[in-house]
Design a protein around this motif. Sequence first.
Motif, PDB file in Angstrom:
ATOM      1  N   SER A   1     -32.029  13.969 -97.104  1.00 19.03           N
ATOM      2  CA  SER A   1     -32.270  15.440 -97.109  1.00 19.03           C
ATOM      3  C   SER A   1     -31.840  16.117 -95.862  1.00 19.03           C
ATOM      4  N   GLY A   2     -31.515  17.473 -96.055  1.00 24.83           N
ATOM      5  CA  GLY A   2     -30.832  18.238 -94.998  1.00 24.83           C
ATOM      6  C   GLY A   2     -29.494  18.729 -95.612  1.00 24.83           C
TER       7      GLY A   2
ATOM      8  N   SER B   1     -28.462   9.575-106.002  1.00 35.03           N
ATOM      9  CA  SER B   1     -29.697  10.032-106.106  1.00 35.03           C
ATOM     10  C   SER B   1     -30.085  10.157-104.623  1.00 35.03           C
ATOM     11  N   LEU B   2     -31.077  10.814-104.397  1.00 41.67           N
ATOM     12  CA  LEU B   2     -31.768  11.487-103.377  1.00 41.67           C
ATOM     13  C   LEU B   2     -33.377  11.529-103.126  1.00 41.67           C
ATOM     14  N   SER B   3     -33.807  11.707-102.218  1.00 36.92           N
ATOM     15  CA  SER B   3     -35.389  12.146-102.267  1.00 36.92           C
ATOM     16  C   SER B   3     -35.802  13.438-102.822  1.00 36.92           C
TER      17      SER B   3
ATOM     18  N   THR C   1     -37.988  13.926 -98.241  1.00 34.45           N
ATOM     19  CA  THR C   1     -38.073  13.410 -96.895  1.00 34.45           C
ATOM     20  C   THR C   1     -36.803  13.086 -96.310  1.00 34.45           C
ATOM     21  N   MET C   2     -36.959  13.022 -94.784  1.00 33.26           N
ATOM     22  CA  MET C   2     -35.639  12.452 -94.278  1.00 33.26           C
ATOM     23  C   MET C   2     -35.796  11.099 -94.036  1.00 33.26           C
ATOM     24  N   GLY C   3     -34.487  10.483 -94.009  1.00 30.33           N
ATOM     25  CA  GLY C   3     -34.487   9.164 -93.736  1.00 30.33           C
ATOM     26  C   GLY C   3     -34.012   8.087 -95.073  1.00 30.33           C
ATOM     27  N   PRO C   4     -34.002   8.355 -96.121  1.00 29.17           N
ATOM     28  CA  PRO C   4     -33.982   7.352 -97.030  1.00 29.17           C
ATOM     29  C   PRO C   4     -32.346   6.954 -97.627  1.00 29.17           C
ATOM     30  N   ALA C   5     -31.436   7.612 -97.236  1.00 33.48           N
ATOM     31  CA  ALA C   5     -30.047   7.285 -97.525  1.00 33.48           C
ATOM     32  C   ALA C   5     -29.586   5.890 -97.327  1.00 33.48           C
ATOM     33  N   VAL C   6     -29.704   5.647 -96.235  1.00 35.36           N
ATOM     34  CA  VAL C   6     -29.018   4.207 -95.749  1.00 35.36           C
ATOM     35  C   VAL C   6     -30.164   3.218 -96.409  1.00 35.36           C
ATOM     36  N   PRO C   7     -31.477   3.230 -96.289  1.00 32.18           N
ATOM     37  CA  PRO C   7     -32.181   2.032 -96.958  1.00 32.18           C
ATOM     38  C   PRO C   7     -32.154   2.094 -98.604  1.00 32.18           C
TER      39      PRO C   7
END
Length: 597
Positions: free
Chosen positions: A389-390, A409-411, A416-422
Amino acid sequence: MSDTVADVVLSRLREWGTRQVFGYPGDGINGLLAAWADADDDPQFVQSRHEEMSAFEAVGFAKFSGQVGVCAATSGPGGIHLLNGLYDAKLDHVPVVAIVGQTERSAMGGAYQQEIDMLSLFKDVCSDFVQMCTVPEQIPNLIDRAFRVAMTERAPTALIFPSDVFELEYSPPQHEFKHVPSSLGMATATTDPAPDAVARAAAVLNEGNKVAMLVGQGARGCTDELTEVADRLGAGCAKALLGRDVLSDTLPWVTGSIGLLGTTASYHLMRDCDTLLTIGSNFPYSQFLPEFGQARGVQIDRSGKLIGMRYPNEVNLVGDAKRTLQQLIPQLERKQDRSWQEKVEKQVERWHTTAQRQAMTDADPINPMRIFHEFSHRAPSDAIIAADSGSAANWYARHITFRGDMRGSLSGTLATMGPAVPYVIGAKWAHPGRPGIAFEGDGAMQMNGLAEMLTVAHYWRQWTDPRLIVVVLHNNDLNQVTWEQRAMAASPKFEASQTLPDVDYAAFARGIGLGGINVDDPADLGHAWDRALSADRPTLLDIRCDPSVPPIPPHATLDQAKSLSTALVKGDEDSWDIVKQGAKQKVQQYLPGTKGE
């Protein structure tokens, strides 16, 4: 020796086909961890750096595999940390099962250490199914229902275990009152729409002269049917963010993303159409759809709970997207007048030219759009892509050409911030033979991406294809919020809130044994991508990019323009750079031809 409850929990997970559980240890699940050791780590316990990352990894696995993702955490704070990732699953309709510890039964109600009312805590995020196991006889039914509900509702579910229950001797449910037997597996069903509703939908679509289609993730796997519908109706097709990989961007009538992050072609498609067919999408921003009363609407969705919420449709078809389209197609008449689709295709060509020109426009030091543009030229046809996100989501939406078997995909709804790497870590367990790419803003990278690179370093040798590329948009600014402040709140950049500490992300990656490449010259960008895509290990691209490149929406409103002007007048630290970049980017929409690369 008799099996414990924990032994049977792991055995049942294996029987459901679970091969990895993404988790973090703690004494609330000690009995389960002991059973894991006895089971030779089957299913594999994949240790993240934080329980929220465990949940995101389970979501990424589920999104890119179509299977149930499983995560585990200890009692109290461990369960709390899962919540953000589970809400991501809930809002994006992803099947995830969470296994969570609780204090021992003898201490419950005693304000004991790490005692939280876990059922209340999870009752919203896992509202479709959350239960506590207190006796061994519950086990088969609880696990089976958690999986079946997650699969049926495409939602997260949770099972809560007081820590002492894991260590109890297992006793199966009996053939008697108040015991609930269970059985494994589920043959999934597809929903057929009502035949009379299909006929009414066909009538509306046949009467339309300017048909627009909008597809989301619910239309995945329907490429042939969507192509046939577009051909018969002479339609153009826009894509919601979660549906970016549903149709190839190389199809001439596919206009790309819709909405604030969308393309000019999608904006014109919705502005000028007289009929709207929505398939498998719950895109929430009605202001980017046709004006109310402008178009006649038909929607196809598998869930009657969510259909008809975004546009005043004439026909709402509840049914599996593929089955519904297959029943609809024979009733659609091929339109002889192709002028509408030809107009859409010209808008698509114009957008592609604009996007190329915008990406190749100079910036200081690197135009962030060019990062995505250069990747798009080189993207493996089986790449799995996640964007955070961002501002990264802006460029993901507009400047990656999806084709072949690419997934992305993305959130989408939680944003939310932070999901791309996981997400990409989860995807690598789903598809270890495919390359994964995560696009991260430096804010998200500092929030949790750096720590999760340690997880990548720990496990990457288990993947058939070692390529996992993390791209950091390095501008030392929480850029999306900065632009939102300017355009929506008429406020200049608030440095105390927005400016980030400077970090050498590539050096961090190199320090833990991964590849790390620093890029601060646009001429080096293509070569950096080539190196990362041919590397023998995961690689981080640390790319210095210009925070003053504006994420111009397909149609900026007068209010947005006024707000931005007010913010600049108030003394934004980047005022002059913003003016220069805004003018340079906007003019690209009106210039012919592409720029040299």
